[in-house]
Design a protein around this motif. Sequence first.
Motif, PDB file in Angstrom:
ATOM      1  N   GLU A  67     -17.558 -15.818 -19.749  1.00 44.12           N
ATOM      2  CA  GLU A  67     -18.636 -16.566 -20.382  1.00 44.12           C
ATOM      3  C   GLU A  67     -18.345 -18.056 -20.271  1.00 44.12           C
ATOM      4  O   GLU A  67     -17.181 -18.459 -20.189  1.00 44.12           O
ATOM      5  CB  GLU A  67     -18.782 -16.169 -21.847  1.00 44.12           C
ATOM      6  N   PRO A  68     -19.373 -18.899 -20.217  1.00 46.40           N
ATOM      7  CA  PRO A  68     -19.140 -20.326 -20.042  1.00 46.40           C
ATOM      8  C   PRO A  68     -18.413 -20.928 -21.237  1.00 46.40           C
ATOM      9  O   PRO A  68     -18.642 -20.546 -22.378  1.00 46.40           O
ATOM     10  CB  PRO A  68     -20.559 -20.904 -19.905  1.00 46.40           C
ATOM     11  N   ALA A  69     -17.519 -21.852 -20.972  1.00 44.84           N
ATOM     12  CA  ALA A  69     -16.821 -22.605 -22.016  1.00 44.84           C
ATOM     13  C   ALA A  69     -17.186 -24.076 -21.817  1.00 44.84           C
ATOM     14  O   ALA A  69     -16.745 -24.702 -20.848  1.00 44.84           O
ATOM     15  CB  ALA A  69     -15.312 -22.400 -21.925  1.00 44.84           C
ATOM     16  N   ASP A  70     -18.013 -24.599 -22.712  1.00 47.96           N
ATOM     17  CA  ASP A  70     -18.562 -25.940 -22.515  1.00 47.96           C
ATOM     18  C   ASP A  70     -17.479 -26.999 -22.401  1.00 47.96           C
ATOM     19  O   ASP A  70     -17.630 -27.983 -21.670  1.00 47.96           O
ATOM     20  CB  ASP A  70     -19.512 -26.288 -23.669  1.00 47.96           C
ATOM     21  N   PHE A  71     -16.377 -26.821 -23.133  1.00 45.31           N
ATOM     22  CA  PHE A  71     -15.359 -27.862 -23.106  1.00 45.31           C
ATOM     23  C   PHE A  71     -14.743 -28.008 -21.714  1.00 45.31           C
ATOM     24  O   PHE A  71     -14.282 -29.086 -21.339  1.00 45.31           O
ATOM     25  CB  PHE A  71     -14.280 -27.593 -24.158  1.00 45.31           C
ATOM     26  N   LEU A  72     -14.746 -26.907 -20.914  1.00 42.55           N
ATOM     27  CA  LEU A  72     -14.182 -26.995 -19.569  1.00 42.55           C
ATOM     28  C   LEU A  72     -15.029 -27.892 -18.669  1.00 42.55           C
ATOM     29  O   LEU A  72     -14.508 -28.528 -17.751  1.00 42.55           O
ATOM     30  CB  LEU A  72     -14.059 -25.599 -18.958  1.00 42.55           C
ATOM     31  N   LYS A  73     -16.329 -27.957 -18.932  1.00 44.78           N
ATOM     32  CA  LYS A  73     -17.185 -28.867 -18.164  1.00 44.78           C
ATOM     33  C   LYS A  73     -16.729 -30.303 -18.383  1.00 44.78           C
ATOM     34  O   LYS A  73     -16.587 -31.082 -17.423  1.00 44.78           O
ATOM     35  CB  LYS A  73     -18.649 -28.710 -18.594  1.00 44.78           C
ATOM     36  N   PHE A  74     -16.480 -30.651 -19.639  1.00 47.30           N
ATOM     37  CA  PHE A  74     -16.021 -32.015 -19.936  1.00 47.30           C
ATOM     38  C   PHE A  74     -14.602 -32.228 -19.424  1.00 47.30           C
ATOM     39  O   PHE A  74     -14.266 -33.323 -18.956  1.00 47.30           O
ATOM     40  CB  PHE A  74     -16.094 -32.278 -21.434  1.00 47.30           C
ATOM     41  N   ALA A  75     -13.756 -31.197 -19.515  1.00 45.17           N
ATOM     42  CA  ALA A  75     -12.393 -31.325 -19.009  1.00 45.17           C
ATOM     43  C   ALA A  75     -12.403 -31.622 -17.509  1.00 45.17           C
ATOM     44  O   ALA A  75     -11.625 -32.456 -17.015  1.00 45.17           O
ATOM     45  CB  ALA A  75     -11.608 -30.045 -19.294  1.00 45.17           C
TER      46      ALA A  75
END
Length: 374
Positions: A260-268
């Motif tokens: 499932e998508p983890a939004d914080f990884l997009k920012f990371a």
Amino acid sequence: MEPRQTVLIVDDTAENLSFLGELLRAEYAVRAASSGARALDLAARSPRPDLILLDIMMPGLSGFDVLQRLKQSPATSDIPVIFATAMDSKDDERKGLVLGAVDYVTKPLHPSVVLARVRTHLRLKQERDGLVRQNDSLQAVVTRGTREKQIAQDVTIRALARLAETRDNETGAHILRTQQMVLELARRASAHPRFACELDPHTIELIGKSAPLHDIGKVGVPDRVLLKPDRLTDEERAVMMTHARLGADVIARAEQDIDEPADFLKFARQIALHHHERWDGGGYPDHLAGTDIPLAARLMAIADVFDALISRRAYKPALALEEVLRRMRDERGRHFDPDLLDVFLEDVDAFVEIARRLPERPPQAHAAGAATPH
């Protein structure tokens, strides 16, 4: 054996109180009030009634007044109320139901009717209370699971950041300081018209969570470059610069591996790839300029440079604060987003305090000596 449900009967006529008490006492715990004020007092006491049988026409506070006050208090708002009255006006019945009464019985009271209505609404209340308890239990499980998931994410992030730290000269305090500085800068920038729409509290939290991974790509930089105690040659600097894309690629692969998508990884990923970009386009790895640089990376750029300048490294001493600020002001609109830098400079003491709270630890020894600048 479960405790009996409690019914509060309210009527200004003693005969009616006696009649209802005798009728209900065989099945329920009964409490009685002969006025609206007394009814409100008893309704607020523990144990609170499970149902109120309420007369309308009473001196002082009418049944309508009592019902309104019951509904206004969180402690009594969910107690079902049945009106019992000699009034037979449809308007009065409608008013009672609009105010929140669950039912309406008229006088003279018929025992079978009263018992049927009371039983029905107490059973409904039991079922509703059961659903509320079940929902609270499920919510507690969800909350606990969410919290455990957040802890697992935080531990994983910190572990990965520490992995990069073990191969570099920078202390773990740098990771903690820049994370706190990014959070502080983002919170302050959220009040600026340019950034208010992007920096809602949830986004700020995600950016702060991802900030420690900004240099994760250094795990892929060879020791001869990463651990060199002197300044780098142009060739070595080119190798060092690959850490930005290496870090972004590692995070991108992690994103692909999860269900499932983890939004914080997009920012990371944004921070790892672009925190060395410059507002004027002279940075790396993609030579982005202006607002093409993700906001999370622009925030990290300020925190990262500020912490590097005020900290001692193997290749340089810590600079005095006045010199640090002079250099950063010179880079307004060149290295840094001008508005973000202005937000930072409005209260530099807040960021200095973060550095004071999280001081450097003595650098750990490496087989090849101290490491190099990032």
